[in-house]
Design a protein around this motif. Structure first.
Motif, PDB file in Angstrom:
ATOM      1  N   UNK A 492       0.812  -1.210   0.000  1.00  9.00           N
ATOM      2  CA  UNK A 492       0.000   0.000   0.000  1.00  9.00           C
ATOM      3  C   UNK A 492       0.848   1.265   0.000  1.00  9.00           C
ATOM      4  N   UNK A 493       1.833   1.327   0.888  1.00 10.26           N
ATOM      5  CA  UNK A 493       2.618   2.558   1.017  1.00 10.26           C
ATOM      6  C   UNK A 493       3.607   2.696  -0.129  1.00 10.26           C
ATOM      7  N   UNK A 494       4.449   1.678  -0.332  1.00 10.62           N
ATOM      8  CA  UNK A 494       5.425   1.754  -1.416  1.00 10.62           C
ATOM      9  C   UNK A 494       4.738   1.817  -2.774  1.00 10.62           C
ATOM     10  N   UNK A 495       3.646   1.054  -2.931  1.00  8.56           N
ATOM     11  CA  UNK A 495       2.906   1.132  -4.187  1.00  8.56           C
ATOM     12  C   UNK A 495       2.326   2.508  -4.434  1.00  8.56           C
ATOM     13  N   UNK A 496       1.827   3.171  -3.377  1.00  9.98           N
ATOM     14  CA  UNK A 496       1.293   4.524  -3.535  1.00  9.98           C
ATOM     15  C   UNK A 496       2.395   5.513  -3.905  1.00  9.98           C
ATOM     16  N   UNK A 497       3.573   5.353  -3.290  1.00 13.23           N
ATOM     17  CA  UNK A 497       4.692   6.245  -3.622  1.00 13.23           C
ATOM     18  C   UNK A 497       5.092   6.076  -5.085  1.00 13.23           C
ATOM     19  N   UNK A 498       5.163   4.842  -5.544  1.00  9.84           N
ATOM     20  CA  UNK A 498       5.516   4.603  -6.944  1.00  9.84           C
ATOM     21  C   UNK A 498       4.463   5.167  -7.892  1.00  9.84           C
ATOM     22  N   UNK A 499       3.200   5.110  -7.492  1.00  9.77           N
ATOM     23  CA  UNK A 499       2.151   5.681  -8.335  1.00  9.77           C
ATOM     24  C   UNK A 499       2.266   7.203  -8.415  1.00  9.77           C
ATOM     25  N   UNK A 500       2.627   7.830  -7.317  1.00  4.71           N
ATOM     26  CA  UNK A 500       2.690   9.285  -7.299  1.00  4.71           C
ATOM     27  C   UNK A 500       3.827   9.832  -8.149  1.00  4.71           C
ATOM     28  N   UNK A 549       6.149  -8.916  -0.693  1.00  6.31           N
ATOM     29  CA  UNK A 549       5.977  -7.487  -0.425  1.00  6.31           C
ATOM     30  C   UNK A 549       6.342  -6.653  -1.643  1.00  6.31           C
ATOM     31  N   UNK A 550       7.529  -6.887  -2.199  1.00  2.00           N
ATOM     32  CA  UNK A 550       7.950  -6.118  -3.373  1.00  2.00           C
ATOM     33  C   UNK A 550       7.071  -6.412  -4.577  1.00  2.00           C
ATOM     34  N   UNK A 551       6.682  -7.656  -4.734  1.00  2.00           N
ATOM     35  CA  UNK A 551       5.874  -8.021  -5.899  1.00  2.00           C
ATOM     36  C   UNK A 551       4.533  -7.303  -5.892  1.00  2.00           C
ATOM     37  N   UNK A 552       3.888  -7.204  -4.746  1.00  2.00           N
ATOM     38  CA  UNK A 552       2.596  -6.531  -4.685  1.00  2.00           C
ATOM     39  C   UNK A 552       2.737  -5.034  -4.924  1.00  2.00           C
ATOM     40  N   UNK A 553       3.831  -4.428  -4.438  1.00  2.00           N
ATOM     41  CA  UNK A 553       4.042  -3.003  -4.691  1.00  2.00           C
ATOM     42  C   UNK A 553       4.255  -2.729  -6.180  1.00  2.00           C
ATOM     43  N   UNK A 554       5.076  -3.551  -6.837  1.00  2.00           N
ATOM     44  CA  UNK A 554       5.311  -3.381  -8.272  1.00  2.00           C
ATOM     45  C   UNK A 554       4.046  -3.689  -9.066  1.00  2.00           C
ATOM     46  N   UNK A 555       3.286  -4.683  -8.614  1.00  2.00           N
ATOM     47  CA  UNK A 555       2.043  -5.022  -9.307  1.00  2.00           C
ATOM     48  C   UNK A 555       1.056  -3.862  -9.254  1.00  2.00           C
ATOM     49  N   UNK A 556       1.011  -3.173  -8.131  1.00  2.00           N
ATOM     50  CA  UNK A 556       0.113  -2.018  -8.055  1.00  2.00           C
ATOM     51  C   UNK A 556       0.508  -0.947  -9.053  1.00  2.00           C
ATOM     52  N   UNK A 557       1.812  -0.768  -9.247  1.00  2.00           N
ATOM     53  CA  UNK A 557       2.268   0.217 -10.232  1.00  2.00           C
ATOM     54  C   UNK A 557       1.939  -0.232 -11.651  1.00  2.00           C
ATOM     55  N   UNK A 558       2.146  -1.516 -11.950  1.00  2.00           N
ATOM     56  CA  UNK A 558       1.899  -2.001 -13.310  1.00  2.00           C
ATOM     57  C   UNK A 558       0.417  -2.046 -13.650  1.00  2.00           C
ATOM     58  N   UNK A 559      -0.427  -2.218 -12.636  1.00  2.00           N
ATOM     59  CA  UNK A 559      -1.862  -2.256 -12.907  1.00  2.00           C
ATOM     60  C   UNK A 559      -2.419  -0.878 -13.238  1.00  2.00           C
ATOM     61  N   UNK A 560      -1.704   0.176 -12.847  1.00  2.00           N
ATOM     62  CA  UNK A 560      -2.151   1.530 -13.182  1.00  2.00           C
ATOM     63  C   UNK A 560      -1.894   1.778 -14.666  1.00  2.00           C
ATOM     64  N   UNK A 561      -2.902   1.637 -15.464  1.00  2.00           N
ATOM     65  CA  UNK A 561      -2.780   1.727 -16.919  1.00  2.00           C
ATOM     66  C   UNK A 561      -3.879   2.638 -17.459  1.00  2.00           C
ATOM     67  N   UNK A 562      -3.775   3.029 -18.713  1.00  2.00           N
ATOM     68  CA  UNK A 562      -4.833   3.867 -19.284  1.00  2.00           C
ATOM     69  C   UNK A 562      -6.192   3.177 -19.253  1.00  2.00           C
ATOM     70  N   UNK A 563      -7.208   3.951 -18.899  1.00  2.00           N
ATOM     71  CA  UNK A 563      -8.563   3.420 -18.921  1.00  2.00           C
ATOM     72  C   UNK A 563      -9.065   3.343 -20.365  1.00  2.00           C
ATOM     73  N   UNK A 564     -10.346   3.044 -20.524  1.00  2.00           N
ATOM     74  CA  UNK A 564     -10.883   2.938 -21.888  1.00  2.00           C
ATOM     75  C   UNK A 564     -10.756   4.271 -22.623  1.00  2.00           C
TER      76      UNK A 564
END
Length: 672
Positions: A492-500, A549-564
């Motif tokens: 949640x935290x590391x994934x949010x930082x990577x998204x920002x 832990x690392x895999x879920x953080x990176x997965x959160x970043x990779x799932x952030x993709x363009x919508x329709x």
């Protein structure tokens, strides 16, 4: 089975073996020395005689086996087991070697065997110490599915005589819990060197408080499943069960010892999960690695699902900005950046829309070299009086206010670097707030199954740790909470930082990513130490917790993709960029004011890096609405040169060299 209560002093592991004396020595001395002869000194004399008897030379534990042959390299193997209240067992083994001790000494300890009908033991062994003649000694540990091998290092030079090797290790999972009693079965195979030891002895010390009368012990030559010859033990007053066997009897067969005692003296591990295949055997490493593999597989499928390209072609060629977005917004949606080029495109678009005039002044050397950019020119933004052609976009209006405010002019230079930084920050903030949620999706729903898989894997690993390390329920729950805290906080935290910071500039991404990674490593080190302290968790389990832990953080970043809408507009932006690039190759179309593209599209061409081939901007901005003012004798330049110079001027103003800002202000005052 044998129940005995022999009279004698208990042998304490790690101390000198007890002297062999008849029981009740002080009382016997008092009887042989009448008080009438020595008076009140009889008690003191009896004590002195007892002490003298204790100091007499006494036979070693191996003496009960008889004399060892001269060819026996390993004279004695003595194993002393201490059953701890937490169901773990500490073993201290003493190996006495005579002659040349450079022979290979390998102690093989079985880790899987059947201890009772329906009870298969799976041991987890940890070597704590190895010594040779009291000095720390190197020992290599290797393991297989059924045994652990401890190989002692050979000495560099031959040292004839007697040498003593000591191994101290600890294992869990050896105590089995029956309905009314607890039982320990230990296969002491005696595999130490190329030949069996001359004597094999073993003692088992039970937890304090176990009545000796309730201790039952037995032993036999052979493996736990195949007894050959019974070996009766002795049970001493201190709750110590002792075995002594001649090495010749166990050649090729080994010795198995067993002892059981009433329940309540050893803490039984939790019974949760004993019906599950891998959990019941305490295979937490396999469970954790399997959970990591399943989570990785799901993550790969989820990323492929959300990032699949759209199969629908565009309905018509795109010759206008998609969704009437600003040039900076189009650059953000394609390149994910609000850099100097985005700010330059915004300034150009404000000029084209009629909000300001761009005045360019070049140094004298530039006029002497026509057709080249030369030194950086000076750009001044002047507010245009009167109404504008069209209102700006919200992010462009913020840039206009930050640069001009209520004033009438703004010079792009190091002396105004603060205003330029604020303008770029506002541009990035508004574009992210207006368009990021609309055209990009975080796909948080796809992360939920991955979190559930990780939670299930860690929960099963915690149950397996209960069985492997003989933990109670409270320790298992604490183990699970610590592991889940690391996984969820990182996701949640590391994934949010990577998204920002995914759309930030590279230096900022590296800086923030480095800080976040350092924080994760610190939290992971604390978690690993806690799991090691609670259950002595093996390294595959600790590595799998960090990997999840690392895999879920990176997965959160990779799932952030363009919508329709994001996939649609990115496709349209690419079509529009191709249209602008093709228009640059046909400059005659640009001079025709009845056909697009025109001067309104120049900022978009700069934002999408498609300005090559566009003509001199003054030709596009001729007339009463001219927005670019050059010096009278300045040579004509292409739009690409204007874009390069404007971007370079903004970059130089935002990142001034040491002393450049002071020199620029001094130069400006001289010009004034």
């Amino acid at each position: 089975m044998l129940s005995a209560d022999t009279v004698g002093l208990p042998w304490i592991p790690g101390r000198r073996p007890p002297p062999v004396h008849p029981p009740g020595m002080p009382r016997l001395m008092m009887c042989l020395l009448p008080r009438t002869v020595f008076g009140r000194g009889a008690s003191l004399l009896a004590a002195l005689l007892t002490l003298a008897a204790a100091l007499l030379p006494t036979p070693s534990r191996a003496a009960a086996c008889g004399p060892a042959g001269t060819a026996a390299a390993v004279r004695e193997l003595a194993s002393d087991l201490v059953i701890n209240p937490d169901a773990s067992v500490t073993v201290r083994e003493t190996i006495r070697v005579t002659g040349d001790d450079r022979i290979p000494l390998v102690r093989e300890i079985p880790t899987r065997y059947r201890a009772a009908p329906g009870h298969t033991v799976s041991l987890d062994i940890l070597l704590e110490e190895a010594r040779r003649d009291g000095t720390p000694w190197h020992a290599a540990v290797s393991s297989s599915d059924a045994a652990v091998r401890i190989q002692l290092a050979r000495p560099d030079a031959a040292a004839p005589g007697e040498h003593t090797y000591t191994l101290t290790y600890r294992f869990t999972g050896g105590v089995i819990f029956l309905e009314d009693r607890d039982r320990l079965v230990w296969p002491l195979l005696g595999s130490v060197g190329p030949a069996p030891p001359g004597c094999l002895t073993a003692t088992i010390q039970l937890p304090p408080g176990v009545p000796p009368i309730d201790i039952h012990g037995d032993g036999w030559i052979g493996r736990p499943e195949a007894p050959v010859l019974p070996i009766p033990p002795t049970v001493e007053r201190g709750g110590i069960v002792a075995y002594t066997v001649d090495g010749a009897q166990i050649a090729g067969r080994g010795l198995t010892i067993a002892v059981d005692w009433p329940r309540g003296f050893v803490r039984e591990p939790s019974r949760l999960g004993r019906g599950l295949p891998l959990v019941a055997r305490g295979e937490s490493s396999r469970i954790a690695l399997l959970g990591l593999l399943l989570t990785t597989l799901y993550g790969a499928l989820a990323v492929l699902a959300v990032r699949r390209p759209s199969a629908r072609p565009p309905a018509a060629p795109v010759v206008h900005p998609p969704d009437r977005l600003s040039p900076a917004a189009l650059r953000f949606l394609t390149a994910g950046a609000c850099d100097a080029r985005a700010l330059a495109a915004t300034i150009l678009n404000l000029a084209v829309l009629g909000h300001l005039i761009i005045r360019e002044r070049r140094p004298a050397p530039a006029r002497a070299a026509p057709g080249t950019s030369g030194p950086l020119p000076t750009f001044t933004l002047v507010r245009r009086p009167g109404p504008a052609r069209r209102p700006p976009a919200p992010e462009e209006g913020a840039v206009l206010f930050e640069l001009l405010g209520f004033g009438g002019a703004f010079q792009i230079g190091p002396e105004n670097a603060g205003d330029l930084r604020r303008a770029r920050s506002e541009l990035r903030r508004l574009i992210g707030a207006l368009y990021e949620d609309r055209y990009f999706a975080t796909r948080g729903g796809y992360l939920v199954p991955a979190l559930l898989l990780a939670t299930a894997a860690l929960g099963a690993s915690a149950l397996a740790e209960l069985q492997r390390a003989a933990l109670d329920l409270a320790a298992g729950v604490l183990w699970l909470i610590i592991a889940l805290a690391l996984v969820y906080s990182t996701a949640l935290v590391l994934g949010l930082v990577l998204l920002r910071v995914r759309f930030a500039r590279l230096p900022e991404r590296l800086r923030v990513g480095g800080i976040a990674l350092a924080g994760f490593l610190a939290a992971y080190a604390l978690t690993a130490a806690a799991l090691e302290a609670i259950a002595r968790s093996p390294w595959p389990v600790i590595a799998a917790v960090g990997g999840l832990s690392l895999e879920l953080a990176v997965l959160r970043l990779l799932l952030a993709s363009p919508a329709r809408d994001g996939r649609r507009i990115r496709r349209q932006i690419e079509e529009f960029r191709q249209f602008l690039t093709a228009a640059g190759r046909q400059p005659d179309r640009l001079m025709d004011r009845s056909s697009a593209p025109g001067e309104d599209d120049l900022p978009y061409a700069v934002a999408l890096e498609a300005e090559e081939g566009w003509p001199i901007p003054t030709a596009l901005s001729a007339g009463s609405e001219q927005w670019l003012e050059l010096e009278p004798d300045a040579p004509g330049r292409s739009a690409a040169e204007l874009a390069r110079d404007l971007c370079a001027a903004i970059t130089a103003a935002l990142t001034p060299a040491h002393g450049q800002g002071r020199q620029a202000r001094a130069h400006q005052s001289e010009r004034a």
